[in-house]
Design an enzyme around this catalytic site. Sequence first.
Site, PDB file in Angstrom:
ATOM      1  N   LYS A 104       0.841  -1.202   0.000  1.00 51.52           N
ATOM      2  CA  LYS A 104       0.000   0.000   0.000  1.00 51.52           C
ATOM      3  C   LYS A 104       0.876   1.253   0.000  1.00 51.52           C
ATOM      4  CE  LYS A 104      -0.242  -0.455   5.004  1.00 51.52           C
ATOM      5  NZ  LYS A 104      -0.939  -1.091   6.103  1.00 51.52           N
ATOM      6  N   TYR A 160      14.498  29.483  10.800  1.00 45.99           N
ATOM      7  CA  TYR A 160      13.218  29.918  11.389  1.00 45.99           C
ATOM      8  C   TYR A 160      13.168  29.653  12.884  1.00 45.99           C
ATOM      9  CZ  TYR A 160      11.370  29.946   6.584  1.00 45.99           C
ATOM     10  OH  TYR A 160      11.142  30.176   5.259  1.00 45.99           O
TER      11      TYR A 160
HETATM   12  C1  LIG Z   1      -0.170  -2.032   6.667  1.00 42.46           C
HETATM   13  C2  LIG Z   1      -0.766  -3.268   7.146  1.00 42.46           C
HETATM   14  C3  LIG Z   1       0.034  -4.414   7.326  1.00 42.46           C
HETATM   15  C4  LIG Z   1       1.540  -4.418   7.167  1.00 42.46           C
HETATM   16  O1  LIG Z   1       2.133  -3.900   8.328  1.00 42.46           O
HETATM   17  P1  LIG Z   1       3.706  -3.765   8.481  1.00 42.46           P
HETATM   18  O2  LIG Z   1       3.869  -3.347   9.889  1.00 42.46           O
HETATM   19  O3  LIG Z   1       4.156  -2.704   7.539  1.00 42.46           O
HETATM   20  O4  LIG Z   1       4.306  -5.078   8.185  1.00 42.46           O
HETATM   21  C5  LIG Z   1      -0.613  -5.592   7.689  1.00 42.46           C
HETATM   22  N1  LIG Z   1      -1.949  -5.622   7.868  1.00 42.46           N
HETATM   23  C6  LIG Z   1      -2.735  -4.538   7.715  1.00 42.46           C
HETATM   24  C7  LIG Z   1      -4.202  -4.655   7.926  1.00 42.46           C
HETATM   25  C8  LIG Z   1      -2.171  -3.326   7.364  1.00 42.46           C
HETATM   26  O5  LIG Z   1      -2.960  -2.250   7.234  1.00 42.46           O
END
Ligand SMILES: *Cc1c(COP(=O)(O)O)cnc(C)c1O
Length: 377
Positions: free
Chosen positions: A37, A265
């Site tokens: 994702k 800043y």
């Molecule tokens: C993002 C996500 C993962 C992966 O998690 P990581 O900590 O990056 O391995 C697994 N399950 C769900 C439902 C997620 O949203």
Amino acid sequence: MKGMRSWAEIDLAKLERNLRLIRKSIPSHFKYVSVVKADAYGHGILHTASRLMQSGVDLFAVANVKEANEIREMGSGWPILVLGPLLEEEDEALIDLDLIPSLSCLQEVKRFQSLSQTKKRKIKVHLKVDTGMGRMGVWWEKAAELFQAIKSAHGIELKGILTHFAEPANEEFSQMQRDRFQQIIKANLPNPLPSDFIIHADNSSSLKVLQKNSFFNAVRIGLLQFGVTPPIHSALAHLQVEPVLSFHAKLALVKDLPAQTSLSYGRLHTLGRDSRIGIISAGYGDAIPLHCGNQASALIRGTSYPIVGRVTMDQTLIDLTDAPRDLVNGEVVTLIGEQNGNKIPLETLALHGKTIPWELLCSITKRVPRIYLTKRE
Ligand SMILES: *Cc1c(COP(=O)(O)O)cnc(C)c1O
């Protein structure tokens, strides 16, 4: 890297190697769900997913239909699980792209049943159970009802069941989540299960406590496959995954300033001595977290120099008072990665930036070109 003010280098051979290492650490019959994702955690979904396809993942997981589409365009046939709840307006795409949604409620079962009838297509689904995350999924005590609804619905095929840990560092709470999940599975699923049915919960953070003989048969890995370890689990160090991404900018200006001058800043840093200050060609508009000011450091020619004053959108200041005098304009500055054996892990920059590795990876902006090393090991 001519013509670039900042860039991320992405080594696909390392991605492949990490995948092999993680696979080796889990039971061999387990399915590997690769979570890609958010543009593959900022690494670029096109290049990473196509390399992952060649290196043996079983399933892809994405957050939404738009991300699923990017994978689907690369090749039909890959099972793609959508982790987030679908908007009704995305239902059409769900069918067209042949995706697997995660179901959380009765309304969704009804919706997908009528969608299946309209489109004359079966819909494969995974059932999401809320065992303590308090986000998606049917609350575990009400799961039986949903199992029943799916069973009697026409056109919906249950292919998997999943839950998600709320606090992987808390082993007691996670165990309670596992117990609730197991209870649901025992009460509602046939034994033995169909051979392609998958049961999954473990992500990068919980992998270390995955029991080899558990009732799970799949993992969902995001962060760890990119060679970044979740902050809480040094126990994963034995896996020896390597970071896939490094981030660099250039030295754009060097100037001398007198003692007592305040920098940037908010004037959060005042020079204690006559100093030489370097200006790096990247800021939070690229990837450097705002809170890294006066906290983090950057590498030039393998030596670490402190970031001073507040990070700005396009520029970041470093103290070069003790640096060699012959540093030139255009010198490569590494903010995440390695120079001459000296390393700045992404985890460290995230810590200094008061953020988490996941967020830091998602904050690498569009302005930063991704440069792919495509060589195979
Ligand atoms: C993002 C996500 C993962 C992966 O998690 P990581 O900590 O990056 O391995 C697994 N399950 C769900 C439902 C997620 O949203």
